[in-house]
Design an enzyme around this catalytic site. Structure first.
Site, mmCIF file in Angstrom:
data_model
loop_
_atom_site.group_PDB
_atom_site.id
_atom_site.type_symbol
_atom_site.label_atom_id
_atom_site.label_comp_id
_atom_site.label_asym_id
_atom_site.label_seq_id
_atom_site.Cartn_x
_atom_site.Cartn_y
_atom_site.Cartn_z
ATOM 1 N N ALA A 1 -9.753 -2.432 -3.241
ATOM 2 C CA ALA A 1 -8.904 -1.502 -3.993
ATOM 3 C C ALA A 1 -9.245 -1.545 -5.480
ATOM 4 C CB ALA A 1 -7.434 -1.854 -3.781
ATOM 5 N N ARG B 1 -2.558 -6.637 11.924
ATOM 6 C CA ARG B 1 -1.806 -6.378 10.691
ATOM 7 C C ARG B 1 -0.500 -5.683 11.048
ATOM 8 N NH1 ARG B 1 -6.195 -5.858 6.322
ATOM 9 N NH2 ARG B 1 -4.402 -5.543 4.972
ATOM 10 N N ARG C 1 0.809 -1.220 0.000
ATOM 11 C CA ARG C 1 0.000 0.000 0.000
ATOM 12 C C ARG C 1 0.847 1.277 0.000
ATOM 13 N NH1 ARG C 1 -2.420 3.841 3.268
ATOM 14 N NH2 ARG C 1 -4.615 4.290 2.828
ATOM 15 N N ASP D 1 -14.933 3.248 -1.105
ATOM 16 C CA ASP D 1 -15.527 2.832 0.164
ATOM 17 C C ASP D 1 -16.711 3.694 0.573
ATOM 18 O OD1 ASP D 1 -13.869 0.697 0.511
ATOM 19 O OD2 ASP D 1 -12.544 1.663 1.967
#
Length: 497
Positions: free
Chosen positions: A355, A213, A133, A342
């Site tokens: 994405a 994460r 990302r 989103d």
């Protein structure tokens, strides 16, 4: 009727910035996530005038990784520098290996290219790939800056509005300043203040799940030689993705030349938030791993616990997974404000599609506005929704099906057919070209709308969702009911494979 290109024209090799005549359309984009950044780039390329508002003082380029599908990255053919940079930061010659959570190898290391060939796919044009990302965001931010797009920071939008008599949409920031444009693209994520104008806020519901994460420099593996050896790259410094599947949980690791990433799905612990800044310490993760359902007899592999221990402080994010019903509407009554990404449709991480669909949205709306021109903005916005709404509804539902698969692995079936341990990524998802689709079908969509044909009854062009599927509204409540009862999620009619 606005002019739409023929099928042959719409698949042109490349139309870089400057190829389109100015449209005179003023576009105001709210938010600098993937959807907002790509919308800015594509709107400039299509000849629109672009301004961007961002609530923070800078563009957030933090995070770990996500999946980017071919349907999103096809647009790079129009952006030579982006294409070159994307190739540079991509995972080349990647491998993949699958474990049970306890450490038993289920599928030995194989090159992703070989897996694709075994499925009859071309490794040179894979359905998609994992990307970091931070690297992808920096790539898009640099491109936006090079174009000289106006980005105003510290502009927190608190309300949206439209004035149909003036043919304008707009927004208001927390300091009372008002902005207007011919069309406003709300790309400001879940909880966008545009919800009120487009039809009401969709309530977030706890899923009972969250994700730990972490992404950090690979040098931290030096703290433990055993961890460094186990999570090493493949020969010739080739990156590898390792997936771990267990009872009601799954995890994923990525080892590449400069970074180590790990992600683990888990039941809520009480400290999770839907925020990328919500960090916790490693001890909390280790304790949580021990308390997972089904771990009494078969615990997590010790090597994964050791990986957690070498993770540097303030790195592990405990991200809550909230479920939201599909939004019934993405646009204001006069179609001067349109949600994308989103803000319009949130995805579970297991879908591997958030994405991709955000970028598809950006490409589609920029194209529709160019085709329709300044005199037909409401029509263009509604055509875009006709191209995107049912496709996203199907992709969102597929995400829940994938989550169910990962959290409830049937190992007897996996041993007979390893593909059962892999989330579904069907051809209707990755083979789509949102730009070509808009040019090929805009006039047909406009004619259908003129004749009062409902979106769900559209038959004048081929669907970009499972063939044979008949759209029906669905709810998270029904999905949750099926999952709790141990029933497979009902995707509906059509060819979902």
């Amino acid at each position: 009727m606005p002019h739409a290109l023929t099928s042959r024209d719409s698949t042109m090799e490349s139309k870089p910035v400057g190829s389109y005549e100015p449209t005179g359309i003023d576009v105001l984009i709210i938010g600098t996530g993937l959807a907002g950044l790509v919308a800015a780039l594509e709107c400039v390329r299509k000849g629109h005038n672009v301004r961007v508002l961002e609530r923070n003082s800078t563009i957030n380029t933090a995070g770990d990784m996500y999946f980017m599908g071919l349907s999103a990255t096809r647009v790079f053919k129009h952006w030579p520098e982006l294409k070159e940079e994307y190739q540079r930061i991509s995972l080349h010659n990647a491998w993949i290996e699958t474990f049970k959570h306890s450490g038993e190898v289920i599928i030995s290391p194989k090159k992703v290219a070989d897996r694709l060939r075994a499925q009859g796919l071309d490794p040179d044009t894979p359905p998609g790939e994992f990307q970091m990302r931070p690297l992808v965001y920096k790539m898009f931010v640099t491109a936006v800056e090079k174009l000289g797009v106006s980005v105003e920071f510290n502009r927190r939008v608190v309300d949206y509005f439209e004035d149909e008599s003036k043919g304008k949409g707009g927004c208001e920031t927390d300091d009372g300043k008002r902005y207007e444009a011919d069309v406003v693209i709300a790309a400001d994520g879940v909880g966008s203040k545009s919800q009120k104008l487009v039809g009401g806020q969709v309530r977030a519901m706890p899923s009972g799940r969250a994700m730990w994460r972490a992404a950090f420099p690979i040098e931290h593996l030096d703290k433990n030689p055993e961890v460094k050896e186990f999570f090493k790259m493949m020969p010739n410094n080739e990156p590898i993705v390792r997936t771990w599947l267990g009872p009601s949980t799954y995890a994923l690791t990525l080892t590449r030349e400069d970074v180590m990433v790990w992600i683990m799905n888990h039941d809520v612990t009480g400290t999770e938030k839907e925020s990328w800044s919500n960090t916790i310490n490693a001890d909390e993760v280790l304790e949580g791993m021990k308390k997972m359902p089904g771990m009494e007899k078969n615990k997590w592999a010790p090597i994964f616990e050791e990986l957690v221990k070498v993770t540097p402080p303030d790195t592990i994010v405990n991200f809550e997974l909230l479920w939201r019903n599909p939004q019934p509407s993405w646009t204001s009554p006069g179609a001067r404000v349109i949600q994308i990404g989103d803000a319009a449709h949130s995805y579970l991480p297991a879908s591997g599609n958030g994405a991709t669909q955000a970028i598809e949205d950006a490409i589609s709306i920029a194209s529709c506005l160019q085709i329709g021109g300044k005199q037909n903005i409401p029509q263009s916005v509604r055509a875009h929704i006709r191209f995107r709404f049912i496709r996203n509804s199907c992709a969102q539902k597929l995400g829940f099906s994938n989550a169910e698969l990962l959290q409830d692995t049937d190992w007897d079936k996996v041993k007979l057919d390893p593909r059962r341990a892999a989330p579904k990524l069907p051809k209707w998802v990755w083979s789509h070209d949102p730009e070509a689709y808009a040019y090929e079908n805009y006039n047909k969509a406009a004619e259908s709308m003129k004749n009062g044909v409902k979106m769900e009854d559209e038959t004048s062009f081929e669907p970009n969702y499972p063939k044979g599927y008949k759209y029906e509204p669905w709810s998270i409540e029904k999905v949750m009911e099926d999952m709790r009862a141990g029933r497979p999620i009902e995707l509906g009619e059509g060819d979902w494979e």
